[in-house]
Design a protein around this motif. Structure first.
Motif, PDB file in Angstrom:
ATOM      1  N   LEU A 162       0.617  -1.282  -0.186  1.00  0.00           N
ATOM      2  CA  LEU A 162      -0.101   0.044   0.076  1.00  0.00           C
ATOM      3  C   LEU A 162       0.772   1.305  -0.057  1.00  0.00           C
ATOM      4  CD1 LEU A 162      -2.961  -0.896   2.602  1.00  0.00           C
ATOM      5  CD2 LEU A 162      -2.636  -1.282  -0.002  1.00  0.00           C
ATOM      6  N   SER A 163       2.163   1.069  -0.072  1.00  0.00           N
ATOM      7  CA  SER A 163       2.886   2.231   0.240  1.00  0.00           C
ATOM      8  C   SER A 163       2.683   3.342  -1.111  1.00  0.00           C
ATOM      9  CB  SER A 163       4.446   1.827   0.176  1.00  0.00           C
ATOM     10  OG  SER A 163       5.037   1.129  -0.783  1.00  0.00           O
ATOM     11  N   ALA A 164       2.606   3.114  -2.111  1.00  0.00           N
ATOM     12  CA  ALA A 164       2.246   3.985  -3.181  1.00  0.00           C
ATOM     13  C   ALA A 164       0.984   4.509  -3.073  1.00  0.00           C
ATOM     14  CB  ALA A 164       2.755   3.224  -4.574  1.00  0.00           C
ATOM     15  N   LEU A 165       0.266   4.303  -2.531  1.00  0.00           N
ATOM     16  CA  LEU A 165      -0.996   4.916  -2.462  1.00  0.00           C
ATOM     17  C   LEU A 165      -1.112   6.179  -1.690  1.00  0.00           C
ATOM     18  CD1 LEU A 165      -3.361   1.721  -2.055  1.00  0.00           C
ATOM     19  CD2 LEU A 165      -2.564   2.712  -4.378  1.00  0.00           C
ATOM     20  N   ASP A 166      -2.208   6.939  -1.905  1.00  0.00           N
ATOM     21  CA  ASP A 166      -2.109   8.392  -0.975  1.00  0.00           C
ATOM     22  C   ASP A 166      -3.027   7.833   0.299  1.00  0.00           C
ATOM     23  OD1 ASP A 166      -5.188   8.630  -1.195  1.00  0.00           O
ATOM     24  OD2 ASP A 166      -4.755   9.186  -3.383  1.00  0.00           O
ATOM     25  N   LEU A 167      -2.995   9.000   1.159  1.00  0.00           N
ATOM     26  CA  LEU A 167      -3.193   8.381   2.645  1.00  0.00           C
ATOM     27  C   LEU A 167      -4.774   7.995   2.583  1.00  0.00           C
ATOM     28  CD1 LEU A 167      -2.617   8.438   5.583  1.00  0.00           C
ATOM     29  CD2 LEU A 167      -3.502  10.836   5.580  1.00  0.00           C
ATOM     30  N   LYS A 168      -5.621   8.461   2.052  1.00  0.00           N
ATOM     31  CA  LYS A 168      -6.977   8.251   2.162  1.00  0.00           C
ATOM     32  C   LYS A 168      -7.269   6.730   1.576  1.00  0.00           C
ATOM     33  CE  LYS A 168      -9.538  12.398   3.371  1.00  0.00           C
ATOM     34  NZ  LYS A 168     -10.982  13.162   3.186  1.00  0.00           N
ATOM     35  N   LEU A 169      -6.598   6.707   0.456  1.00  0.00           N
ATOM     36  CA  LEU A 169      -6.888   5.405  -0.289  1.00  0.00           C
ATOM     37  C   LEU A 169      -6.286   4.287   0.502  1.00  0.00           C
ATOM     38  CD1 LEU A 169      -7.936   3.688  -2.706  1.00  0.00           C
ATOM     39  CD2 LEU A 169      -5.764   4.491  -3.913  1.00  0.00           C
ATOM     40  N   GLN A 171      -5.834   4.121   3.661  1.00  0.00           N
ATOM     41  CA  GLN A 171      -6.548   3.694   4.830  1.00  0.00           C
ATOM     42  C   GLN A 171      -7.923   3.005   4.483  1.00  0.00           C
ATOM     43  OE1 GLN A 171      -7.300   7.812   6.346  1.00  0.00           O
ATOM     44  NE2 GLN A 171      -5.646   7.675   7.779  1.00  0.00           N
ATOM     45  N   HIS A 172      -8.605   3.426   3.346  1.00  0.00           N
ATOM     46  CA  HIS A 172      -9.571   2.611   2.734  1.00  0.00           C
ATOM     47  C   HIS A 172      -9.126   1.020   2.349  1.00  0.00           C
ATOM     48  CE1 HIS A 172     -13.026   1.368   0.556  1.00  0.00           C
ATOM     49  NE2 HIS A 172     -12.320   0.850  -0.569  1.00  0.00           N
ATOM     50  N   MET A 173      -7.746   0.905   1.602  1.00  0.00           N
ATOM     51  CA  MET A 173      -7.277  -0.509   1.477  1.00  0.00           C
ATOM     52  C   MET A 173      -7.118  -1.271   2.740  1.00  0.00           C
ATOM     53  SD  MET A 173      -7.856  -0.956  -1.847  1.00  0.00           S
ATOM     54  CE  MET A 173      -6.720  -2.669  -1.639  1.00  0.00           C
ATOM     55  N   ARG A 174      -6.865  -0.757   3.947  1.00  0.00           N
ATOM     56  CA  ARG A 174      -6.500  -1.524   4.868  1.00  0.00           C
ATOM     57  C   ARG A 174      -7.708  -2.218   5.346  1.00  0.00           C
ATOM     58  NH1 ARG A 174      -4.701   3.122   9.053  1.00  0.00           N
ATOM     59  NH2 ARG A 174      -2.822   4.004   8.142  1.00  0.00           N
ATOM     60  N   ASN A 175      -8.908  -1.633   5.355  1.00  0.00           N
ATOM     61  CA  ASN A 175     -10.048  -2.385   5.451  1.00  0.00           C
ATOM     62  C   ASN A 175     -10.471  -3.571   4.611  1.00  0.00           C
ATOM     63  OD1 ASN A 175     -10.516  -0.486   7.842  1.00  0.00           O
ATOM     64  ND2 ASN A 175     -11.604   1.187   6.674  1.00  0.00           N
ATOM     65  N   GLU A 176     -10.111  -2.994   3.040  1.00  0.00           N
ATOM     66  CA  GLU A 176     -10.429  -3.992   2.078  1.00  0.00           C
ATOM     67  C   GLU A 176      -9.520  -5.300   2.376  1.00  0.00           C
ATOM     68  OE1 GLU A 176     -12.132  -3.745  -1.110  1.00  0.00           O
ATOM     69  OE2 GLU A 176     -13.016  -1.919  -0.697  1.00  0.00           O
ATOM     70  N   LEU A 177      -8.379  -5.042   2.431  1.00  0.00           N
ATOM     71  CA  LEU A 177      -7.465  -6.174   2.578  1.00  0.00           C
ATOM     72  C   LEU A 177      -7.712  -7.015   3.801  1.00  0.00           C
ATOM     73  CD1 LEU A 177      -4.749  -7.156   1.102  1.00  0.00           C
ATOM     74  CD2 LEU A 177      -3.534  -5.425   2.394  1.00  0.00           C
ATOM     75  N   ARG A 178      -8.195  -6.255   4.942  1.00  0.00           N
ATOM     76  CA  ARG A 178      -8.461  -7.335   6.054  1.00  0.00           C
ATOM     77  C   ARG A 178      -9.924  -7.985   5.595  1.00  0.00           C
ATOM     78  NH1 ARG A 178      -6.969 -10.626   9.948  1.00  0.00           N
ATOM     79  NH2 ARG A 178      -8.288 -10.113  12.069  1.00  0.00           N
ATOM     80  N   HIS A 193       6.216  -0.516   7.176  1.00  0.00           N
ATOM     81  CA  HIS A 193       6.781   0.168   8.298  1.00  0.00           C
ATOM     82  C   HIS A 193       5.835   1.159   8.658  1.00  0.00           C
ATOM     83  CE1 HIS A 193       6.971   2.664   4.384  1.00  0.00           C
ATOM     84  NE2 HIS A 193       6.777   3.740   5.329  1.00  0.00           N
ATOM     85  N   ASP A 194       4.579   1.254   8.290  1.00  0.00           N
ATOM     86  CA  ASP A 194       3.513   2.023   8.723  1.00  0.00           C
ATOM     87  C   ASP A 194       2.726   1.327  10.024  1.00  0.00           C
ATOM     88  OD1 ASP A 194       0.633   3.011   8.658  1.00  0.00           O
ATOM     89  OD2 ASP A 194       1.273   3.877   6.930  1.00  0.00           O
ATOM     90  N   GLN A 195       2.845   2.108  10.908  1.00  0.00           N
ATOM     91  CA  GLN A 195       2.415   1.390  12.320  1.00  0.00           C
ATOM     92  C   GLN A 195       0.859   1.231  12.003  1.00  0.00           C
ATOM     93  OE1 GLN A 195       3.899   4.132  15.323  1.00  0.00           O
ATOM     94  NE2 GLN A 195       5.610   4.083  14.336  1.00  0.00           N
ATOM     95  N   GLY A 196       0.129   2.427  11.598  1.00  0.00           N
ATOM     96  CA  GLY A 196      -1.563   2.263  11.227  1.00  0.00           C
ATOM     97  C   GLY A 196      -1.855   0.983  10.528  1.00  0.00           C
ATOM     98  N   LEU A 199      -1.254  -2.061  13.159  1.00  0.00           N
ATOM     99  CA  LEU A 199      -2.192  -1.886  14.220  1.00  0.00           C
ATOM    100  C   LEU A 199      -3.671  -2.422  13.830  1.00  0.00           C
ATOM    101  CD1 LEU A 199      -0.482   1.027  16.147  1.00  0.00           C
ATOM    102  CD2 LEU A 199      -0.494  -1.398  16.771  1.00  0.00           C
ATOM    103  N   THR A 200      -3.927  -1.793  12.624  1.00  0.00           N
ATOM    104  CA  THR A 200      -5.477  -1.948  12.325  1.00  0.00           C
ATOM    105  C   THR A 200      -5.718  -3.346  11.595  1.00  0.00           C
ATOM    106  OG1 THR A 200      -4.917  -0.942  10.097  1.00  0.00           O
ATOM    107  CG2 THR A 200      -5.905   0.709  11.965  1.00  0.00           C
ATOM    108  N   MET A 201      -4.760  -3.989  11.212  1.00  0.00           N
ATOM    109  CA  MET A 201      -5.191  -5.040  10.164  1.00  0.00           C
ATOM    110  C   MET A 201      -4.705  -6.317  10.845  1.00  0.00           C
ATOM    111  SD  MET A 201      -4.202  -4.198   6.336  1.00  0.00           S
ATOM    112  CE  MET A 201      -2.551  -3.802   6.322  1.00  0.00           C
ATOM    113  N   SER A 202      -3.610  -6.467  11.838  1.00  0.00           N
ATOM    114  CA  SER A 202      -2.763  -7.814  12.091  1.00  0.00           C
ATOM    115  C   SER A 202      -3.625  -8.319  13.167  1.00  0.00           C
ATOM    116  CB  SER A 202      -1.608  -7.290  12.551  1.00  0.00           C
ATOM    117  OG  SER A 202      -0.975  -6.609  11.468  1.00  0.00           O
ATOM    118  N   ASP A 203      -3.551  -9.637  13.250  1.00  0.00           N
ATOM    119  CA  ASP A 203      -3.893 -10.354  14.688  1.00  0.00           C
ATOM    120  C   ASP A 203      -2.674 -10.290  15.379  1.00  0.00           C
ATOM    121  OD1 ASP A 203      -6.453 -11.555  13.481  1.00  0.00           O
ATOM    122  OD2 ASP A 203      -5.143 -12.884  12.159  1.00  0.00           O
TER     123      ASP A 203
END
Length: 361
Positions: A162-169, A171-178, A193-196, A199-203
């Motif tokens: 997700l590193s090449a995407l802009d911030l809002k996208l 954040q949206h893709m985190r939910n999609e991926l999970r 390297h992105d803590q967000g 923290l939001t996706m991982s078990d």
């Protein structure tokens, strides 16, 4: 079908440089597991070792209980999504998704059926005939995931996708991926390297520094109960107060700091005289006077208004300033720059850890 991944004393060296040092880890089948750390910490090296593109200098990688020694990348039950996605721009979306199946000799009808199923899974139904160039960044990301899932891997490896995407996208893709991972139920190993993201996706998360796994835990534990000074200073914002343990009793300790004696929890059972660092999160600090042992004063440097919160920066003892995060309706007046500000915290939210390496700013 998913498989667990075991790292048993895995060390990877490049000449005299040790990229990964004695990594021991059990990733459960069906788990969303992230490696989190700064650039150069060894997380991508671990991913490439699991995938078979690198051989360990020592130790073993086991997938589904089978030792992967001598088994190349194309024979392992894994699929890898690269940071740049590596989609074929002149192929249709459907042909991109089913490329691996074509290489394996599946018929066109079977490939088309699988493409239809996966396009539904990634919420792009009916988009199979489009060219990749006609898709948005988030859609391309989903196509790369579908292409990896087409070959039915037991473990999906994702290298900062997700590193090449802009911030809002992002954040949206985190939910999609999970959500996709939960639907397919296979093991995801995610590098970031992105803590967000972590923290939001991982078990569970493995925090790494200089080739060493510093801590493995769920996101809440990594944030609230870091085990080392590095983890405390890398994951989220934190205020360090270095000093010596003045006294310790029960589950707490008092640290002699440049701001006086301050109290915090003492999970490592440090003793009087030990070098230590007290960590207090910015959101745990409050403006105004509190009980002795958790109150100090220092000049206010400036404040940064961010809509729902204001970050108040105050003079620290060293190069790092102290940050106090105040909610929009905190009800406390913020001192002007140059004024002495009084700050307090709940000692149960202070954490005393052994002196150690800190994350770089």
């Amino acid at each position: 079908m998913s498989a667990g991944v075991e790292l048993d004393g895995v060390t990877v060296r490049f000449g005299n440089f040790t990229a990964v040092n004695n990594a021991n880890l059990n990733i459960k089948g069906g788990e969303f597991f992230s490696f989190l750390g700064p650039s150069g910490c060894g997380k991508t090296t671990i991913l490439r070792t699991v995938s078979g593109f690198l051989d360990p200098s020592a130790g073993h990688v086991r997938i589904g209980g089978q030792d992967m020694a001598g088994i190349g990348p194309n024979k392992r039950p894994t699929a890898l999504i690269f940071q740049n996605l590596a989609l074929f721009p002149l192929m249709s979306v459907a042909d991109n998704i089913t490329y691996g199946l074509r290489v394996r000799g599946l018929s066109r009808a079977d490939r088309d059926k699988r493409a239809t199923e996966l396009l539904e899974l990634i919420a792009l139904p009916g988009q199979g005939q489009k060219l990749v160039s006609e898709l948005s960044g988030g859609q391309k990301q989903r196509v790369a995931i579908a292409r990896a899932l087409a070959v039915e891997p037991q473990v999906l490896l994702l290298d900062e996708p997700l590193s090449a995407l802009d911030l809002k996208l992002r954040q949206h893709m985190r939910n999609e991926l999970r959500a996709i991972q939960q639907r397919v139920g296979i093991t995801f190993i995610y590098i970031t390297h992105d803590q967000g993201e972590a923290l939001t996706m991982s078990d569970r998360i493995a925090v790494m520094s200089d080739g060493v796994i510093e801590q493995v835990a769920d996101g809440k534990s990594v944030y609230d109960s870091p085990e080392t000074a590095f983890v405390a200073s890398f994951v989220g914002e934190n205020n360090p107060f270095p000093g010596k343990v003045a006294s310790a009793s029960g589950d707490s300790a008092i640290i002699e700091t440049p701001f006086g004696k301050l109290r915090g929890l003492n999970p490592k059972k440090l003793k009087a005289g030990d070098n230590a660092i007290l960590f207090v999160r910015p959101e745990s600090l409050k403006l105004g006077k509190g009980p002795d042992g958790s109150t100090f004063a220092t000049p206010v440097l400036n404040a940064a208004f961010e809509g729902n919160m204001t970050h108040v920066f105050m003079k620290g003892a060293g190069k790092k300033n102290i940050t106090v995060t105040v909610g929009r309706h905190g009800g406390t007046a913020i001192p002007a720059s140059g004024e002495n500000g009084t700050v307090h915290y709940d000692p149960a939210l202070g954490l005393v850890l052994p002196e150690g390496k800190m994350a770089r700013e």
